[in-house]
Design a protein around this motif. Structure first.
Motif, PDB file in Angstrom:
ATOM      1  N   MET A   1       0.844  -1.195   0.000  1.00 14.79           N
ATOM      2  CA  MET A   1       0.000   0.000   0.000  1.00 14.79           C
ATOM      3  C   MET A   1       0.873   1.236   0.000  1.00 14.79           C
ATOM      4  N   SER A   2       0.448   2.238  -0.746  1.00 13.72           N
ATOM      5  CA  SER A   2       1.127   3.531  -0.761  1.00 13.72           C
ATOM      6  C   SER A   2       0.097   4.632  -0.553  1.00 13.72           C
ATOM      7  N   ILE A   3       0.496   5.693   0.142  1.00 19.60           N
ATOM      8  CA  ILE A   3      -0.359   6.859   0.292  1.00 19.60           C
ATOM      9  C   ILE A   3       0.413   8.103  -0.141  1.00 19.60           C
ATOM     10  N   ALA A   4      -0.311   9.134  -0.516  1.00 20.92           N
ATOM     11  CA  ALA A   4       0.307  10.416  -0.886  1.00 20.92           C
ATOM     12  C   ALA A   4      -0.598  11.543  -0.399  1.00 20.92           C
ATOM     13  N   MET A  31      -2.636  14.069 -10.508  1.00 21.12           N
ATOM     14  CA  MET A  31      -1.278  14.191  -9.997  1.00 21.12           C
ATOM     15  C   MET A  31      -1.040  13.221  -8.838  1.00 21.12           C
ATOM     16  N   THR A  32      -2.020  13.107  -7.955  1.00 17.11           N
ATOM     17  CA  THR A  32      -1.893  12.160  -6.853  1.00 17.11           C
ATOM     18  C   THR A  32      -1.788  10.731  -7.375  1.00 17.11           C
ATOM     19  N   GLY A  33      -2.631  10.395  -8.345  1.00 22.61           N
ATOM     20  CA  GLY A  33      -2.586   9.057  -8.924  1.00 22.61           C
ATOM     21  C   GLY A  33      -1.265   8.755  -9.601  1.00 22.61           C
ATOM     22  N   ALA A  34      -0.732   9.736 -10.333  1.00 17.25           N
ATOM     23  CA  ALA A  34       0.547   9.526 -11.013  1.00 17.25           C
ATOM     24  C   ALA A  34       1.681   9.330 -10.016  1.00 17.25           C
ATOM     25  N   ILE A  35       1.658  10.077  -8.921  1.00 16.52           N
ATOM     26  CA  ILE A  35       2.676   9.900  -7.876  1.00 16.52           C
ATOM     27  C   ILE A  35       2.605   8.487  -7.310  1.00 16.52           C
ATOM     28  N   LEU A  36       1.405   7.997  -7.092  1.00 21.21           N
ATOM     29  CA  LEU A  36       1.249   6.638  -6.573  1.00 21.21           C
ATOM     30  C   LEU A  36       1.716   5.601  -7.581  1.00 21.21           C
ATOM     31  N   LEU A  37       1.451   5.827  -8.862  1.00 21.84           N
ATOM     32  CA  LEU A  37       1.911   4.898  -9.895  1.00 21.84           C
ATOM     33  C   LEU A  37       3.433   4.893  -9.998  1.00 21.84           C
ATOM     34  N   ALA A  38       4.035   6.051  -9.751  1.00 17.72           N
ATOM     35  CA  ALA A  38       5.496   6.161  -9.850  1.00 17.72           C
ATOM     36  C   ALA A  38       6.191   5.765  -8.555  1.00 17.72           C
ATOM     37  N   ASN A  68      10.309  12.067  -6.518  1.00 18.55           N
ATOM     38  CA  ASN A  68       9.131  12.467  -5.734  1.00 18.55           C
ATOM     39  C   ASN A  68       8.626  13.869  -6.089  1.00 18.55           C
ATOM     40  N   THR A  69       8.802  14.254  -7.331  1.00 15.31           N
ATOM     41  CA  THR A  69       8.246  15.512  -7.808  1.00 15.31           C
ATOM     42  C   THR A  69       7.227  15.221  -8.902  1.00 15.31           C
ATOM     43  N   VAL A  70       6.348  16.197  -9.139  1.00 11.37           N
ATOM     44  CA  VAL A  70       5.276  16.021 -10.110  1.00 11.37           C
ATOM     45  C   VAL A  70       4.960  17.370 -10.731  1.00 11.37           C
ATOM     46  N   ARG A  71       4.453  17.339 -11.951  1.00 15.50           N
ATOM     47  CA  ARG A  71       3.987  18.539 -12.639  1.00 15.50           C
ATOM     48  C   ARG A  71       2.773  18.149 -13.474  1.00 15.50           C
ATOM     49  N   GLY A  72       1.954  19.129 -13.844  1.00 12.82           N
ATOM     50  CA  GLY A  72       0.802  18.789 -14.662  1.00 12.82           C
ATOM     51  C   GLY A  72      -0.036  19.999 -15.026  1.00 12.82           C
TER      52      GLY A  72
END
Length: 278
Positions: A1-4, A31-38, A68-72
């Motif tokens: 399990m992962s959380i963000a 963005m939250t979903g992509a962080i979890l996928l990555a 652990n960075t994201v953009r969108g």
């Protein structure tokens, strides 16, 4: 399990792109979903997510990186659709109910991999869970949420993903499903616990929990003035001449809305033929 927990990230995106509420919710969930996928800390993956629906938002574009960075961004940030029952934002109507989810995984260990699946609802979480099941054969439960104030500010944002291991028992799966149903919307939990404290233990109640990774996440773009200068150098000669007719040329990054300005003098120097050094 992962959380963000992505409240700050979503608020940064909202401010940078001047997002209206339903656009904030859609991009924030993506963005939250992509962080979890990555979030594969072993393979150091970068993930590009594109949700191409037939709704007024256009395409939702997100890149999540292994640091652990994201953009969108969304194609149309100023979108308004009727609210659902209880005054909830209708992300599905804004994204659209027809179209596709496209995920590209970039990893150092293997060739880049792109796969797609049809949109199920446009609500993002269900669409990503369907993608993982059909394209990557990974049964997953995903919960994503963004709560936006009437003044457009992001109150809380975040989510989690639970994936079943091959040796998971039916009893364990049923226990997790019950816990998730009792939890309710993830935004309600984050309102009470803004840092997400205890969320993993709540979802996995009755099971043994071992934390293996805990790092801060942030909104960060890869754009720079040098990168845009490099793009300008690839233009055709006619296009370069057209730019020199203006006193200043402005370039804007789609992902973060950062603006870069180049004066005519700078462009003349950049475009000038460089002689050979004897």
């Amino acid at each position: 399990m992962s959380i963000a927990v992505t409240t700050d990230i979503v608020e940064t995106a909202r401010v940078r792109h001047d997002l209206w509420p339903v656009a904030t919710a859609a991009l924030g969930r993506a963005m939250t979903g992509a962080i979890l996928l990555a979030g594969d800390f072993k393979n150091h993956e970068n993930v590009s997510l594109r949700i191409k629906g037939d709704g007024p938002l256009g395409v939702v574009h997100v890149d999540a990186f292994s640091d652990n960075t994201v953009r969108g961004y969304v194609d149309e940030p100023h979108v308004d659709v009727p609210l659902k029952h209880a005054g909830k934002l209708d992300v599905g109507a804004a994204v659209g109910h027809n179209g596709e989810v496209q995920v590209t995984r970039f990893t150092q260990l293997a060739q880049d991999y792109t796969s797609t699946s049809p949109i199920q609802s446009g609500e993002v979480a269900e669409d990503l869970a369907y993608y993982l099941y059909t394209s990557e054969q990974v049964p997953s439960t995903i919960s994503l949420g963004v709560l936006v104030d009437p003044d457009y500010h992001t109150v809380v944002a975040g989510g989690f993903i639970v994936q079943a291991l091959p040796d998971a028992t039916d009893e364990a799966l049923a226990m997790v499903e019950t816990n998730i149903n009792e939890l309710g919307p993830v935004t309600e939990y984050l309102k009470a616990y803004p840092d997400g404290k205890g969320l993993v233990e709540k979802v996995l109640d009755g099971l043994t929990v071992n934390e293996v990774y805990n790092e801060p996440i942030s909104f960060k773009c890869r754009c720079s003035r040098d990168r845009f200068a490099g793009v300008l150098m690839t233009l055709r000669e006619d296009d370069k001449k057209a730019l020199l007719e203006d006193e200043t040329t402005e370039l804007v990054c789609h992902y973060c809305n950062e603006k870069y300005h180049f004066s005519r003098e700078e462009l003349e120097d950049m475009f000038a033929p460089k002689g050979l050094i004897q």
